[in-house]
Design an enzyme around this catalytic site. Structure first.
Site: not given
Ligand SMILES: *Cc1c(COP(=O)(O)O)cnc(C)c1O
Length: 391
Positions: A34, A136, A280, A328
């Site tokens: 992700k 969550r 700056y 930037m």
């Molecule tokens: C992002 C995520 C992971 C991975 O977490 P890390 O700490 O980067 O290994 C695993 N499970 C879920 C549900 C996540 O959202």
């Protein structure tokens, strides 16, 4: 020339092998791609991670379908893919057709899932997310029969294949009391799920998973059928505490190898006279004549402004301080200590140069954040080069 990234395939392979070694043959190793592969670049790391992972975890339908496209174009075998993020009906249909599994985490799934029935899609594999303490996504144990009735109403359109949870407090502590209480709640929730599935004549969930990198490293009980390794696949420790606990739990510290190196050639080098201000706000004043390199990189590229007057880069293995504010598109560094008064330098912003290194943890410390945010925010527009043996 702009700043650019080098991504080390061999480091990716090594890091996944570390987890294989740790969890043993009875547990599978999945990797999380992700956030554009934690900022490394999805398309750049996918061929390698695909090759060495048992499962791939993504957040969006587009990422999952991109994995299927990669398999088609490269001839790679089809891997299990699980989408852990929210989805709408038409995405569910596309994923069912692509043989991608999804996480069901809230009651909205019942309505979106009608699209599967309407489209007569193949059965969609779903994993039920239990909220065991993060507050969550996920269903609260104790409510499953009622919460999952709309899922059951979709009939054969869904196949309840797995159950998962996610930990709230594995990284910030060396005592895993909260995670252990979450595991207890997970065990009860998974039993409740199986009892409900039996009551509606569905088979029990086949796969249980709870561990991200930190839990996989420090909490053997959490490993179950598969671990979901994110940050550590890219060679970073989830936290200092995790690193410390890993040493305690395993008696030795496995080596994680950072995958990303970030370098930037200078756009110019010059000597400014004593008394000059830099950047700056005139926040840095040179007490002496100072040789400075101007680097064409800035907060637009993901080099945090909080690094102003705080970070250093590496040039020829030497630390060179960031002078004044990060802008930037520019950073000014002090190259007075680099020998031979060069008129061009290549600065390492993140990674190794000679015996010296700047880690994502160093940058995160200076920028008051965590390594996850440092790498994830590195600009998607930067040129990336993949090195190491091809898959
Ligand atoms: C992002 C995520 C992971 C991975 O977490 P890390 O700490 O980067 O290994 C695993 N499970 C879920 C549900 C996540 O959202």
């Amino acid at each position: 020339m702009a700043s650019h990234l080098t991504l080390d395939r061999d480091a990716l392979r090594h890091n996944v092998a570390v987890f294989r070694d740790l969890v043993g043959p009875s547990c599978r190793v999945g990797t999380v791609v992700k956030g554009d592969a934690y900022g490394h670049g999805f398309v750049h790391v996918l061929p390698t991670l695909h090759d060495v992972s048992d499962v791939l975890y993504v957040v969006t339908a587009a990422e999952a379908l991109a994995i299927r496209a990669h398999e088609r174009s490269s001839g790679a075998p089809r891997r299990p893919v699980l989408v852990i993020g929210p989805l709408v009906g038409e995405e569910l249909v596309a994923l069912a057709r692509a043989g991608v599994a999804v996480v069901v985490a809230d009651a909205g799934f019942g309505a979106e899932g009608r699209a599967l029935v309407d489209a007569a899609a193949p059965p969609l594999e779903v994993h039920v997310h239990l909220d065991t303490g993060l507050s969550r996504e996920g269903f609260l144990p104790g409510t499953l029969a009622a919460s999952l009735a709309p899922l059951h109403a979709l009939g054969d359109a869904v196949d309840v294949a797995g159950v998962l949870t996610h930990f709230a407090d594995t990284e910030d502590v060396t005592e895993q009391d909260f995670a252990l209480s979450q595991l207890d709640r997970f065990d009860r929730g998974a039993a409740e799920l199986d009892a409900w599935l039996a009551s509606v004549d569905r088979p029990a969930a086949r796969q249980r998973h709870t561990a991200a990198s930190a839990a996989a490293l420090v909490l053997p009980r959490s490993r179950l059928d598969v671990v979901r390794v994110g940050i550590s696949a890219y060679g970073m420790w989830p936290s200092r505490e995790t690193r410390l606990s890993t040493r305690l739990v395993h008696g030795a510290l496995p080596e994680l190898r950072p995958v990303m190196t970030w370098r930037c050639p200078s756009m110019l080098v010059k000597t400014v006279p004593a008394g000059s201000y830099v950047g700056y706000g005139c926040t840095h004043r040179c007490d002496d004549a100072t040789r400075v390199a101007v680097l064409p990189v800035g907060y637009h590229d993901g080099y945090p402004r909080l690094l102003s007057n705080r970070a250093h880069v590496l040039v020829d293995g030497r630390r060179c301080a960031v002078l004044g504010r990060v802008m930037m598109n520019h950073v000014v560094v002090d190259v007075s200590r680099v020998p031979d008064d060069p008129d061009h330098v290549v600065a390492t912003l993140l990674g190794e140069d000679g015996d010296a290194r700047v880690t994502a943890d160093d940058l995160a410390g200076w920028a008051q954040t965590i390594n996850y945010e440092i790498v994830t925010r590195v600009g998607a527009h930067l040129r990336r080069e993949v090195v190491g043996a091809a898959p």
